[in-house]
Design an enzyme around this catalytic site. Structure first.
Site, PDB file in Angstrom:
ATOM      1  N   LYS A 125      26.125   0.243  30.889  1.00 36.20           N
ATOM      2  CA  LYS A 125      27.316   1.007  30.677  1.00 36.20           C
ATOM      3  C   LYS A 125      27.804   0.586  29.074  1.00 36.20           C
ATOM      4  CE  LYS A 125      31.288  -0.130  30.072  1.00 36.20           C
ATOM      5  NZ  LYS A 125      32.639  -0.636  29.830  1.00 36.20           N
ATOM      6  N   GLU A 183      34.508  57.344  46.129  1.00 37.11           N
ATOM      7  CA  GLU A 183      34.652  56.115  46.705  1.00 37.11           C
ATOM      8  C   GLU A 183      34.123  56.196  48.482  1.00 37.11           C
ATOM      9  OE1 GLU A 183      35.612  53.011  45.249  1.00 37.11           O
ATOM     10  OE2 GLU A 183      34.962  54.397  43.491  1.00 37.11           O
ATOM     11  N   ARG A 187      38.687  37.880  51.483  1.00 35.11           N
ATOM     12  CA  ARG A 187      37.675  37.280  52.412  1.00 35.11           C
ATOM     13  C   ARG A 187      37.148  36.134  51.926  1.00 35.11           C
ATOM     14  NH1 ARG A 187      33.676  42.029  52.368  1.00 35.11           N
ATOM     15  NH2 ARG A 187      34.991  42.896  50.571  1.00 35.11           N
ATOM     16  N   ALA A 205      40.163  41.057  36.992  1.00 39.91           N
ATOM     17  CA  ALA A 205      40.362  39.915  37.598  1.00 39.91           C
ATOM     18  C   ALA A 205      41.516  39.811  38.315  1.00 39.91           C
ATOM     19  CB  ALA A 205      40.113  38.724  36.602  1.00 39.91           C
ATOM     20  N   TYR A 256      33.882  43.036  35.306  1.00 35.23           N
ATOM     21  CA  TYR A 256      34.597  42.620  36.522  1.00 35.23           C
ATOM     22  C   TYR A 256      34.365  40.821  36.756  1.00 35.23           C
ATOM     23  CZ  TYR A 256      34.984  47.368  37.616  1.00 35.23           C
ATOM     24  OH  TYR A 256      34.996  48.622  37.290  1.00 35.23           O
TER      25      TYR A 256
HETATM   26  C1  UD1 Z   1      35.104  49.331  42.699  1.00 35.39           C
HETATM   27  C2  UD1 Z   1      34.850  50.872  42.471  1.00 35.39           C
HETATM   28  C3  UD1 Z   1      33.544  51.377  42.943  1.00 35.39           C
HETATM   29  C4  UD1 Z   1      32.359  50.451  42.933  1.00 35.39           C
HETATM   30  C5  UD1 Z   1      32.601  48.986  43.089  1.00 35.39           C
HETATM   31  C6  UD1 Z   1      31.703  48.167  42.549  1.00 35.39           C
HETATM   32  C7  UD1 Z   1      36.818  51.845  41.817  1.00 35.39           C
HETATM   33  C8  UD1 Z   1      37.865  52.426  42.201  1.00 35.39           C
HETATM   34  N1  UD1 Z   1      35.950  51.557  42.688  1.00 35.39           N
HETATM   35  O1  UD1 Z   1      35.341  49.394  44.224  1.00 35.39           O
HETATM   36  O2  UD1 Z   1      33.044  52.609  42.780  1.00 35.39           O
HETATM   37  O3  UD1 Z   1      31.321  50.736  43.619  1.00 35.39           O
HETATM   38  O4  UD1 Z   1      33.805  48.609  42.561  1.00 35.39           O
HETATM   39  O5  UD1 Z   1      31.779  46.733  43.095  1.00 35.39           O
HETATM   40  O6  UD1 Z   1      36.998  51.484  40.853  1.00 35.39           O
HETATM   41  N2  UD1 Z   1      41.039  44.816  40.520  1.00 35.39           N
HETATM   42  C9  UD1 Z   1      41.998  44.633  39.681  1.00 35.39           C
HETATM   43  N3  UD1 Z   1      43.303  45.198  39.906  1.00 35.39           N
HETATM   44  C10 UD1 Z   1      43.470  46.057  40.863  1.00 35.39           C
HETATM   45  C11 UD1 Z   1      42.406  46.491  41.837  1.00 35.39           C
HETATM   46  C12 UD1 Z   1      41.109  45.901  41.351  1.00 35.39           C
HETATM   47  O7  UD1 Z   1      42.014  43.712  38.838  1.00 35.39           O
HETATM   48  O8  UD1 Z   1      44.577  46.674  41.120  1.00 35.39           O
HETATM   49  C13 UD1 Z   1      39.669  44.034  40.212  1.00 35.39           C
HETATM   50  C14 UD1 Z   1      39.272  43.243  41.516  1.00 35.39           C
HETATM   51  O9  UD1 Z   1      39.838  41.975  41.222  1.00 35.39           O
HETATM   52  C15 UD1 Z   1      37.835  43.370  41.553  1.00 35.39           C
HETATM   53  C16 UD1 Z   1      37.615  44.901  40.808  1.00 35.39           C
HETATM   54  O10 UD1 Z   1      38.749  45.155  40.226  1.00 35.39           O
HETATM   55  O11 UD1 Z   1      37.369  42.422  40.650  1.00 35.39           O
HETATM   56  C17 UD1 Z   1      36.986  45.820  41.752  1.00 35.39           C
HETATM   57  O12 UD1 Z   1      38.090  46.102  42.792  1.00 35.39           O
HETATM   58  P1  UD1 Z   1      37.930  46.334  44.237  1.00 35.39           P
HETATM   59  O13 UD1 Z   1      39.283  46.863  44.779  1.00 35.39           O
HETATM   60  O14 UD1 Z   1      37.123  45.307  44.973  1.00 35.39           O
HETATM   61  O15 UD1 Z   1      37.040  47.857  44.128  1.00 35.39           O
HETATM   62  P2  UD1 Z   1      36.123  48.404  44.832  1.00 35.39           P
HETATM   63  O16 UD1 Z   1      36.747  48.782  46.235  1.00 35.39           O
HETATM   64  O17 UD1 Z   1      34.819  47.387  45.324  1.00 35.39           O
END
Ligand code: UD1
Ligand code: CA
Length: 458
Positions: free
Chosen positions: A348, A151, A15, A9, A100
């Protein structure tokens, strides 16, 4: 193996275009992250670790009432790096499930099924999407065995055609996870430490990767912008309505129902459009709720009919009572059975005993109303002297004439009648008529009604 859940988190959520961290945006009235914490708790996790970062201490502060282990990820260097931050407090013989904070609709039953797949390997939750763009793709060999995850940004055109994607949710033993995380590299298009790279590592060490594929893509849907938040809100609300329908509730339109809390229902409850139930709400058998009503933290008894446009908060409504239309029951209201509360009536911190009626335009506060009392239109309990609140007591079978003010503290005796338009400042005897002194009634002879001035064109 003891289950440790790690909830990621720490991400920014650009966005959302918000001053608040994404995971604190609300779904059904509660932060996204709290939904995921609830689900983790349903799995009887030994510990729930929440990795936070963006938004700093506002995230733990907003959820300080939850018993979780807060882990700071000061810099967001990728999902693998995020999980790594939680590892120091997790023992090798534990099992780790990664969730997540922005994927709130994942079901506990799905996660249980995922954990059952894991055995001594890795369990990975995937889903097939019509539009897989943006997601990590599941790469399989010609015998359909999982090889690795690539990815979207690192994928070839052929790989991008694959519609089976990584939800990000997986489980694996802590010992293995620790060693794989330690060897992650960030030599990819985003310069991040990808959690997804552990799948390739598992395969190359001969560790089995088992996939659990979910059917309902909404379970894996993440919130990245406010449109997705709205979409998930509707999906969540539909789930709540479906759940109540399986318990025997009839909705005029399940798409126009909102639930922000826990609702328990008896049989044959019927709910009209635009009803909002919040907090803990109990509806007994045969409760009928009219349109445009808000009920929060209340218990509604058997056969109660709530008509249109009521607001009911922290109240108990006894069986077979009739409320509204346009009634407001405020906190600490307790109505016994067969009570009628009509339009533009506010109650009340009061109790109303069996069979009493307050049907029109009244304020009853800090009052004990006996049974079979009739309170006429426009009656007001004057409970506040500008500094303190005082109680009014109205005995059984009392009849309060219309437009009466009961200046508290005051007691109206059992069976007493109060004449219309009275201002009652002292206790009134039972079974008697009491009238307050008023201006004598006079008739003015020769008086004529004013007449309308003729219209001029000036
Ligand atoms: C990630 C997955 C991807 C999957 C997708 C599903 C990886 C590299 N990729 O991509 O395979 O299809 O989720 O939604 O894992 N977060 C942290 N710290 C960080 C980076 C991210 O807490 O340093 C958390 C973000 O808050 C988010 C989640 O991890 O809740 C996913 O991170 P995000 O960067 O959105 O990964 P995606 O590119 O969506
Ligand atoms: Ca994402």
């Amino acid at each position: 193996m003891k289950l440790n859940t790690v909830i990621l988190a720490a991400g920014q959520g650009t966005r959302m275009r918000s001053a608040h961290p994404k995971v604190l945006h609300r779904l059904a009235g509660r932060p996204l992250l709290e939904h995921v914490i609830d689900t983790a708790e349903q799995l009887h996790s030994e510990a729930v670790h929440v990795v936070y970062g963006h938004g700093g201490e506002t995230v733990p502060a907003a959820l300080a009432h939850r018993e979780v282990d807060w882990v700071l990820q000061a810099e967001q260097l990728g999902t693998g790096h995020a999980v790594m931050q939680a590892m120091p407090t997790i023992r090798d013989d534990a099992n780790v499930l990664v969730l997540y904070g922005d994927v709130p609709l994942i079901r506990a039953s799905t996660l249980t099924a995922l954990l059952e797949q894991q055995a001594d390997g890795v369990a990975l939750l995937t889903v097939e999407l019509d539009d897989p763009s943006g997601y990590g793709r599941i790469i399989r060999d010609d015998q359909d065995r999982v090889l690795r995850i690539v990815e979207h940004k690192d994928a070839s055109d052929r790989e991008r055609d694959i519609r089976e994607v990584n939800t990000g949710i997986l489980s694996v033993s802590a010992g293995r996870l620790r060693s794989w995380l330690a060897s992650l590299k960030n030599n990819n298009s985003q310069g991040e430490y990808y959690l997804t790279d552990i799948i390739g590592m598992a395969v190359s060490e001969g560790v089995t990767v088992r996939v659990h594929r979910i059917g309902d893509p909404m379970e894996a849907a993440g919130v990245n912008d406010r449109r997705q938040l709205a979409l998930l809100e509707r999906a969540y609300q539909r789930r709540c309505a479906d759940e109540l329908m399986t318990h025997g509730v009839t909705f005029a339109d399940p798409a126009r129902y909102d639930q922000r809390g826990r609702v328990s229902v008896g049989r044959d409850v019927s709910i009209d459009v635009n009803v909002i139930l919040e907090g803990n709400v109990e509806l007994a058998d045969n409760v009928n709720i009219g349109p445009n009503t808000l009920i929060r933290d209340s218990r509604i008894g058997e056969g109660v009919h709530i008509m249109a446009n009521c607001v009911i908060e922290d109240a108990v409504v006894g069986a077979h009572s009739r409320i509204g239309p346009y009634a407001r029951l405020r906190p600490e209201t307790e109505l016994a059975e067969h009570v009628h509360i009509g339009n533009f009536v506010e109650i009340k911190k009061s109790t109303v005993a069996t069979g009493s009626k307050i049907n029109h335009l009244s304020y009853v506060g800090d009052t004990t109303v006996g049974s079979h009392v009739n309170i006429g239109a426009g009656t007001i309990t004057c409970n506040y002297d500008g500094a303190n609140k005082h109680r009014t007591v109205i005995g059984d079978r009392a009849f309060i004439g219309s437009d009466t003010q009961l200046v508290a503290p005051v007691t109206v005796g059992d069976g007493a009648t109060i004449g219309a338009g009275s201002t009652i400042t002292r206790d009134t005897p039972p079974e008697q008529l009491t009238l307050s002194k008023r201006n004598a009634q006079i008739s003015v002879s020769g008086w004529t009604r004013p007449v309308k001035k003729p219209k001029t064109d000036a």
